[in-house]
Design an enzyme around this catalytic site. Structure first.
Site, PDB file in Angstrom:
ATOM      1  N   GLY A  10       0.802  -1.217   0.000  1.00  0.00           N
ATOM      2  CA  GLY A  10       0.000   0.000   0.000  1.00  0.00           C
ATOM      3  C   GLY A  10       0.836   1.269   0.000  1.00  0.00           C
ATOM      4  O   GLY A  10       0.539   2.232  -0.715  1.00  0.00           O
ATOM      5  N   ASN A  11       1.926   1.228   0.759  1.00  0.00           N
ATOM      6  CA  ASN A  11       2.734   2.424   0.931  1.00  0.00           C
ATOM      7  C   ASN A  11       3.482   2.853  -0.336  1.00  0.00           C
ATOM      8  O   ASN A  11       3.830   4.018  -0.493  1.00  0.00           O
ATOM      9  CB  ASN A  11       3.723   2.191   2.063  1.00  0.00           C
ATOM     10  CG  ASN A  11       4.182   3.477   2.672  1.00  0.00           C
ATOM     11  OD1 ASN A  11       3.364   4.268   3.125  1.00  0.00           O
ATOM     12  ND2 ASN A  11       5.487   3.694   2.644  1.00  0.00           N
ATOM     13  N   LYS A 128     -11.003 -10.064   7.749  1.00  0.00           N
ATOM     14  CA  LYS A 128     -10.373  -8.870   7.176  1.00  0.00           C
ATOM     15  C   LYS A 128     -11.326  -7.685   7.264  1.00  0.00           C
ATOM     16  O   LYS A 128     -12.381  -7.681   6.629  1.00  0.00           O
ATOM     17  CB  LYS A 128     -10.040  -9.191   5.704  1.00  0.00           C
ATOM     18  CG  LYS A 128      -9.478  -8.052   4.943  1.00  0.00           C
ATOM     19  CD  LYS A 128      -7.985  -8.052   4.965  1.00  0.00           C
ATOM     20  CE  LYS A 128      -7.465  -6.808   4.280  1.00  0.00           C
ATOM     21  NZ  LYS A 128      -6.138  -6.438   4.699  1.00  0.00           N
ATOM     22  N   LYS A 218      -2.639 -10.023  -0.830  1.00  0.00           N
ATOM     23  CA  LYS A 218      -1.843  -9.824  -2.035  1.00  0.00           C
ATOM     24  C   LYS A 218      -0.468 -10.507  -1.947  1.00  0.00           C
ATOM     25  O   LYS A 218       0.105 -10.880  -2.968  1.00  0.00           O
ATOM     26  CB  LYS A 218      -1.678  -8.327  -2.355  1.00  0.00           C
ATOM     27  CG  LYS A 218      -0.691  -7.559  -1.497  1.00  0.00           C
ATOM     28  CD  LYS A 218       0.544  -7.157  -2.285  1.00  0.00           C
ATOM     29  CE  LYS A 218       1.656  -6.546  -1.476  1.00  0.00           C
ATOM     30  NZ  LYS A 218       1.652  -6.413  -0.074  1.00  0.00           N
ATOM     31  N   LYS A 280       3.868 -11.869   4.344  1.00  0.00           N
ATOM     32  CA  LYS A 280       5.017 -11.649   3.470  1.00  0.00           C
ATOM     33  C   LYS A 280       6.062 -12.750   3.673  1.00  0.00           C
ATOM     34  O   LYS A 280       6.624 -13.306   2.731  1.00  0.00           O
ATOM     35  CB  LYS A 280       5.650 -10.281   3.725  1.00  0.00           C
ATOM     36  CG  LYS A 280       4.705  -9.141   3.404  1.00  0.00           C
ATOM     37  CD  LYS A 280       5.333  -7.804   3.669  1.00  0.00           C
ATOM     38  CE  LYS A 280       4.299  -6.726   3.922  1.00  0.00           C
ATOM     39  NZ  LYS A 280       3.006  -6.821   3.261  1.00  0.00           N
TER      40      LYS A 280
END
Ligand code: ADP
Ligand code: MG
Length: 346
Positions: A10-11, A128, A218, A280
């Site tokens: 997102g960042n 979520k 994602k 991640k």
């Protein structure tokens, strides 16, 4: 030429504490695109994927405010819309950045679909949070009229809708993109794929696809895409220089080159935030465990150095034993070349 999948968090798309305006997003993406263009200029074959959390949240909110005038669309359509929005942004800025460093490519954003299992346990336990906060009465009404599941967030004063986050099983457009790259199109194009994990779909009895209201992680989708495309390298770009042990403590230690088995131990010990660094780390472990060569978690500022193995948290496939024994610079270069030629797309 190494085939590289870069997954943007997102960042890298929108600054975290910003208002969320379009000019802000353009400025941020311009910076991100410079980093990505450098990867192409170094001779790599680039594929891009990205998250969509804030964007899809805004679209859902927009639909709620406008409901009296414009029919609200299902959430999975908002997923598709956000892929279009961010894909367009990446195309605009990345094609310009590539032209500036004289490696022009056509940037091709795709609206992608990802198969999920209707029996995935996530559907029975949505986790979520998406969209705005509601007061208790409003939350009850939405539960009754729309069948939403909501959870109270006491700290932030309100109730929020929860949607399931099922595991991605198959990326439907994979065969087409794989074939295009294997034909050499990666020298002319940069594909932008499975934004926000792709639109979640389940298979109907007749073989057609039904969209479902869910959000695919994602990072999990990135591991799937990297595998489907036969990428040698998976790079996850986020807002911290890598994964750390003791992240919340003053003696936090950033992980650099780390054996998969060690990283897995930290994961099991709960060192990585669920829903943030955890997925991640799972993604990089999953990728190298299933034949990927190398995976890195890094931030935008360290991206170039991370590709050279000088920054970021890096995991390599355990079969790559020679490279694991931290050789010197020259040896590293030779090893890299050898590895690259071995992994040149067939
Ligand atoms: P993105 O939007 O890029 O997917 P996330 O916010 O989901 O990023 O994940 C990155 C965040 O993970 C970091 O900003 C950090 O606050 C958090 N985090 C949790 N545990 C760790 C850890 N052990 N090491 C590094 N970051 C961590
Ligand atoms: Mg985030």
């Amino acid at each position: 030429m190494t085939r590289v999948l870069v997954a943007l968090g997102g960042n890298a798309i929108q600054p975290a504490r910003a208002a969320g305006t379009w000019p802000e997003a353009v400025r941020r993406m311009r910076r991100t695109a410079r980093g990505l263009a450098r990867i192409v200029a170094q001779g790599h074959e680039l594929v891009v994927t990205h998250g969509n959390g804030p964007q899809v949240g805004n679209l859902v909110r927009e639909a709620e405010i406008a409901a009296a005038e414009v029919p609200a669309l299902p959430m999975f359509v908002a997923d598709a819309e956000s892929e279009g929005e961010i894909g367009f942004l990446v195309a605009q800025e990345l094609s310009a950045a590539l032209a500036r460093v004289r490696v022009p490519r056509t940037v091709v954003p795709l609206v992608c679909r990802t198969e999920v299992d209707p029996r995935d346990p996530a559907f029975r336990a949505p986790s979520k949070p998406v969209g705005r906060f509601y007061r208790a009465a409003e939350a009850r009404r939405r539960r009754a009229t729309r069948g939403w599941i909501l959870r109270e967030d006491r700290a932030r004063g309100g109730w929020r809708r929860l949607v399931p986050s099922p595991r991605p099983r198959r990326w439907l457009e994979a065969p087409a993109v794989r074939a295009a790259l294997d034909l050499g199109l990666g020298r002319a194009c940069v594909f932008v794929v499975t934004g926000g994990g792709g639109v979640p779909v389940v298979r109907r009895k007749d073989g057609s696809w039904q969209g479902v209201d869910a959000v695919i992680d994602k990072d999990r989708a990135a591991a799937l895409v990297a595998r489907a495309l036969g990428c040698a390298l998976l790079v996850i770009v986020t807002d911290v220089p890598g994964a750390a042990v003791g992240f919340d403590r003053s003696d936090r230690r950033w992980l650099r080159d780390v054996p998969a088995a060690e990283l897995r131990r930290y994961l099991r010990a709960g060192e990585f935030g669920a829903g943030s660094m955890g997925p991640k780390v799972e993604a990089v472990l999953d990728f190298v465990a299933r034949g990927g060569d190398e995976a890195v978690i890094t931030d935008l500022a360290s991206l170039a150095r991370a590709l050279d193995g000088r920054a970021g948290t890096r995991v390599r496939s355990s079969s790559d034993r020679s490279a694991r024994s931290s050789p010197g610079r020259a040896a590293r270069r030779i090893l890299r070349r050898r590895r690259q030629s071995r992994l040149t797309p067939r």
